[in-house]
Design an enzyme around this catalytic site. Structure first.
Site, PDB file in Angstrom:
ATOM      1  N   LYS A 150      70.712 106.996 124.476  1.00 42.58           N
ATOM      2  CA  LYS A 150      69.395 106.349 124.604  1.00 42.58           C
ATOM      3  C   LYS A 150      68.417 107.325 125.235  1.00 42.58           C
ATOM      4  O   LYS A 150      68.693 107.901 126.288  1.00 42.58           O
ATOM      5  CB  LYS A 150      69.518 105.096 125.487  1.00 42.58           C
ATOM      6  CG  LYS A 150      68.184 104.385 125.719  1.00 42.58           C
ATOM      7  CD  LYS A 150      68.397 103.023 126.335  1.00 42.58           C
ATOM      8  CE  LYS A 150      68.338 103.005 127.826  1.00 42.58           C
ATOM      9  NZ  LYS A 150      66.982 103.103 128.399  1.00 42.58           N
ATOM     10  N   HIS A 161      54.444  98.210 122.609  1.00 44.49           N
ATOM     11  CA  HIS A 161      53.713  96.955 122.831  1.00 44.49           C
ATOM     12  C   HIS A 161      52.238  97.289 122.671  1.00 44.49           C
ATOM     13  O   HIS A 161      51.609  97.802 123.597  1.00 44.49           O
ATOM     14  CB  HIS A 161      54.015  96.436 124.244  1.00 44.49           C
ATOM     15  CG  HIS A 161      53.449  95.071 124.516  1.00 44.49           C
ATOM     16  ND1 HIS A 161      53.685  94.395 125.680  1.00 44.49           N
ATOM     17  CD2 HIS A 161      52.689  94.252 123.769  1.00 44.49           C
ATOM     18  CE1 HIS A 161      53.094  93.216 125.651  1.00 44.49           C
ATOM     19  NE2 HIS A 161      52.465  93.116 124.491  1.00 44.49           N
ATOM     20  N   ASP A 162      51.680  97.025 121.501  1.00 45.26           N
ATOM     21  CA  ASP A 162      50.297  97.414 121.233  1.00 45.26           C
ATOM     22  C   ASP A 162      49.802  96.614 120.027  1.00 45.26           C
ATOM     23  O   ASP A 162      50.508  95.705 119.563  1.00 45.26           O
ATOM     24  CB  ASP A 162      50.251  98.945 120.955  1.00 45.26           C
ATOM     25  CG  ASP A 162      48.955  99.573 121.444  1.00 45.26           C
ATOM     26  OD1 ASP A 162      47.875  99.033 121.085  1.00 45.26           O
ATOM     27  OD2 ASP A 162      49.001 100.592 122.153  1.00 45.26           O
ATOM     28  N   ILE A 163      48.638  96.943 119.521  1.00 42.73           N
ATOM     29  CA  ILE A 163      48.170  96.212 118.342  1.00 42.73           C
ATOM     30  C   ILE A 163      49.067  96.598 117.150  1.00 42.73           C
ATOM     31  O   ILE A 163      49.662  97.687 117.131  1.00 42.73           O
ATOM     32  CB  ILE A 163      46.678  96.488 118.038  1.00 42.73           C
ATOM     33  CG1 ILE A 163      46.413  97.979 117.800  1.00 42.73           C
ATOM     34  CG2 ILE A 163      45.792  95.947 119.162  1.00 42.73           C
ATOM     35  CD1 ILE A 163      45.022  98.276 117.268  1.00 42.73           C
ATOM     36  N   PRO A 164      49.175  95.680 116.161  1.00 42.65           N
ATOM     37  CA  PRO A 164      50.129  95.905 115.067  1.00 42.65           C
ATOM     38  C   PRO A 164      49.981  97.263 114.389  1.00 42.65           C
ATOM     39  O   PRO A 164      50.985  97.950 114.128  1.00 42.65           O
ATOM     40  CB  PRO A 164      49.816  94.754 114.094  1.00 42.65           C
ATOM     41  CG  PRO A 164      49.289  93.668 114.977  1.00 42.65           C
ATOM     42  CD  PRO A 164      48.523  94.352 116.068  1.00 42.65           C
ATOM     43  N   THR A 190      64.369  92.357 132.823  1.00 42.50           N
ATOM     44  CA  THR A 190      65.240  91.710 133.814  1.00 42.50           C
ATOM     45  C   THR A 190      64.700  91.867 135.231  1.00 42.50           C
ATOM     46  O   THR A 190      65.152  91.201 136.149  1.00 42.50           O
ATOM     47  CB  THR A 190      66.678  92.266 133.735  1.00 42.50           C
ATOM     48  OG1 THR A 190      66.594  93.683 133.637  1.00 42.50           O
ATOM     49  CG2 THR A 190      67.423  91.718 132.551  1.00 42.50           C
ATOM     50  N   GLY A 216      74.605 104.100 131.672  1.00 41.45           N
ATOM     51  CA  GLY A 216      74.012 105.357 132.116  1.00 41.45           C
ATOM     52  C   GLY A 216      74.841 106.027 133.177  1.00 41.45           C
ATOM     53  O   GLY A 216      75.806 106.747 132.906  1.00 41.45           O
ATOM     54  N   ARG A 217      74.475 105.754 134.439  1.00 41.87           N
ATOM     55  CA  ARG A 217      75.039 106.497 135.570  1.00 41.87           C
ATOM     56  C   ARG A 217      76.562 106.526 135.670  1.00 41.87           C
ATOM     57  O   ARG A 217      77.108 107.570 136.055  1.00 41.87           O
ATOM     58  CB  ARG A 217      74.393 105.996 136.874  1.00 41.87           C
ATOM     59  CG  ARG A 217      72.944 106.472 136.972  1.00 41.87           C
ATOM     60  CD  ARG A 217      72.141 105.660 137.948  1.00 41.87           C
ATOM     61  NE  ARG A 217      71.908 104.308 137.459  1.00 41.87           N
ATOM     62  CZ  ARG A 217      71.225 103.382 138.108  1.00 41.87           C
ATOM     63  NH1 ARG A 217      70.724 103.657 139.295  1.00 41.87           N
ATOM     64  NH2 ARG A 217      71.045 102.182 137.583  1.00 41.87           N
ATOM     65  N   ASP A 243      64.107 104.262 123.266  1.00 37.30           N
ATOM     66  CA  ASP A 243      63.734 103.075 124.047  1.00 37.30           C
ATOM     67  C   ASP A 243      62.365 103.277 124.688  1.00 37.30           C
ATOM     68  O   ASP A 243      62.263 103.508 125.893  1.00 37.30           O
ATOM     69  CB  ASP A 243      64.830 102.831 125.097  1.00 37.30           C
ATOM     70  CG  ASP A 243      64.583 101.561 125.904  1.00 37.30           C
ATOM     71  OD1 ASP A 243      63.873 100.658 125.406  1.00 37.30           O
ATOM     72  OD2 ASP A 243      65.113 101.469 127.030  1.00 37.30           O
ATOM     73  N   LEU A 244      61.319 103.184 123.862  1.00 37.44           N
ATOM     74  CA  LEU A 244      59.956 103.344 124.388  1.00 37.44           C
ATOM     75  C   LEU A 244      59.230 101.998 124.477  1.00 37.44           C
ATOM     76  O   LEU A 244      58.069 101.945 124.857  1.00 37.44           O
ATOM     77  CB  LEU A 244      59.173 104.353 123.540  1.00 37.44           C
ATOM     78  CG  LEU A 244      59.768 105.772 123.519  1.00 37.44           C
ATOM     79  CD1 LEU A 244      58.936 106.704 122.637  1.00 37.44           C
ATOM     80  CD2 LEU A 244      59.879 106.359 124.923  1.00 37.44           C
ATOM     81  N   LYS A 245      59.893 100.945 124.089  1.00 33.66           N
ATOM     82  CA  LYS A 245      59.371  99.563 124.229  1.00 33.66           C
ATOM     83  C   LYS A 245      57.911  99.474 123.793  1.00 33.66           C
ATOM     84  O   LYS A 245      57.020  99.161 124.601  1.00 33.66           O
ATOM     85  CB  LYS A 245      59.525  99.070 125.681  1.00 33.66           C
ATOM     86  CG  LYS A 245      60.971  99.029 126.155  1.00 33.66           C
ATOM     87  CD  LYS A 245      61.091  98.390 127.521  1.00 33.66           C
ATOM     88  CE  LYS A 245      62.520  98.317 128.021  1.00 33.66           C
ATOM     89  NZ  LYS A 245      63.102  99.648 128.333  1.00 33.66           N
TER      90      LYS A 245
HETATM   91  O1  C5P Z   1      72.482 103.909 134.800  1.00 29.81           O
HETATM   92  P1  C5P Z   1      72.519 102.555 134.196  1.00 29.81           P
HETATM   93  O2  C5P Z   1      73.838 102.220 133.505  1.00 29.81           O
HETATM   94  O3  C5P Z   1      72.087 101.470 135.139  1.00 29.81           O
HETATM   95  O4  C5P Z   1      71.422 102.659 133.020  1.00 29.81           O
HETATM   96  C1  C5P Z   1      71.105 101.572 132.214  1.00 29.81           C
HETATM   97  C2  C5P Z   1      69.968 101.908 131.300  1.00 29.81           C
HETATM   98  O5  C5P Z   1      69.558 100.711 130.651  1.00 29.81           O
HETATM   99  C3  C5P Z   1      68.737 102.477 131.987  1.00 29.81           C
HETATM  100  O6  C5P Z   1      68.148 103.413 131.063  1.00 29.81           O
HETATM  101  C4  C5P Z   1      67.845 101.282 132.173  1.00 29.81           C
HETATM  102  O7  C5P Z   1      66.480 101.593 132.155  1.00 29.81           O
HETATM  103  C5  C5P Z   1      68.193 100.430 130.958  1.00 29.81           C
HETATM  104  N1  C5P Z   1      67.957  98.997 131.114  1.00 29.81           N
HETATM  105  C6  C5P Z   1      68.518  98.240 132.127  1.00 29.81           C
HETATM  106  N2  C5P Z   1      68.266  96.906 132.219  1.00 29.81           N
HETATM  107  C7  C5P Z   1      67.471  96.341 131.338  1.00 29.81           C
HETATM  108  C8  C5P Z   1      66.899  97.080 130.300  1.00 29.81           C
HETATM  109  C9  C5P Z   1      67.169  98.423 130.226  1.00 29.81           C
HETATM  110  O8  C5P Z   1      69.262  98.749 132.948  1.00 29.81           O
HETATM  111  N3  C5P Z   1      67.276  95.053 131.426  1.00 29.81           N
END
Ligand code: C5P
Length: 241
Positions: A42, A73-76, A128, A218-219, A69-71
């Site tokens: 990602k 959100h703008d005009i169509p 979230t 991620g981490r 994952d740039l999410k």
């Molecule tokens: O390091 P970690 O496993 O927490 O990374 C999770 C990834 O998912 C991050 O890039 C975070 O921005 C993304 N993410 C999240 N919760 C969300 C949406 C996206 O942790 N609700």
């Protein structure tokens, strides 16, 4: 609509590693360690803002697939243009905000369909990080759970291919919308690993049992001394179900 993206066919292919880094050296280091271990990574706002399309090119040229994952959100019209540009970069999946509304979501899915390489459009419902009082402040009716369900319905009716959702929501979304939508779940932590700043967490085994197709992790992988070994442990955990 034709299936835009194949379902993962192994536990390893379910993992999307979040590359939350901001420089090329770290990116190249991680890509080299992840090659052959997972299928997807990602690229989010941090990495894309730091390195731009070069980050996407570097990853795709290595042979890994990109979830951008740039999410949007703008005009169509603007979102449609961004989707086409992302498709030209060769990404396999990308995110838009469901709260952009039906016209924006339809413009995004139409732009993907018209592109040579058709990326799957994945909608984010409610961040979230937003709580009940935040939604009241924003003038949005209902609890976060209710708003997730409402926006998920709107997004799927508007033709998106899948949803990003917390582990808490995945079972309900799967039972309500059936097999078709791709469900992508962050907040996944292998048993016994640090939660970091994630609060609603699930183990990989649980998220898959609840119906998630892909897990964003991620981490626990990127900060591990040996990322390949961390992936292997997560795969073993998924396969032990
Ligand atoms: O390091 P970690 O496993 O927490 O990374 C999770 C990834 O998912 C991050 O890039 C975070 O921005 C993304 N993410 C999240 N919760 C969300 C949406 C996206 O942790 N609700």
């Amino acid at each position: 609509m034709a299936e835009l993206i194949a379902r993962p066919d192994s536990a390893r292919q379910r993992i999307i590693v979040a590359l939350d880094v901001a420089d090329e050296e770290q990116l190249v280091g991680l890509v080299n360690k992840l090659l052959g271990q997972v299928g997807f990574v990602k690229i989010g706002k941090e990495l894309f803002t730091a390195l731009g399309p070069k980050a996407v090119e570097l990853v795709i040229n290595s042979g890994l697939k990109v979830f951008l994952d740039l999410k949007y959100h703008d005009i169509p019209n603007t979102v449609a243009g961004a989707v086409q540009a992302a498709a030209r970069l060769g990404v396999d999946m990308l995110t838009v905000h469901a709260s952009g509304g039906s016209s924006m979501l339809r413009a995004a899915t139409a732009a993907a369909q018209e592109s040579q390489k058709k990326p799957a459009i994945i909608a984010v419902t409610v961040l979230t990080s937003l709580s009940d009082p935040d939604l009241v402040d924003l003038g949005i009716k209902g609890s976060p759970e209710e708003v997730v369900q409402r926006l998920a319905g709107l997004a799927l009716e508007s033709g998106v291919d899948g949803l990003v959702n917390s582990p808490r929501e995945v079972a309900r979304l799967r039972s309500r919308f059936g097999k078709k939508p791709l469900l992508i779940t962050p907040g996944v932590r292998p048993a016994g690993s640090a939660a970091d700043d994630q609060t609603r967490i699930a183990t990989p085994q649980r998220a898959v049992a609840d119906g998630a197709d892909y897990l964003v992790i991620g981490r626990p992988i990127t900060k591990a001394a040996d990322p390949a070994e961390a992936v292997a442990r997560i795969v073993a955990e998924m396969e032990s179900s």
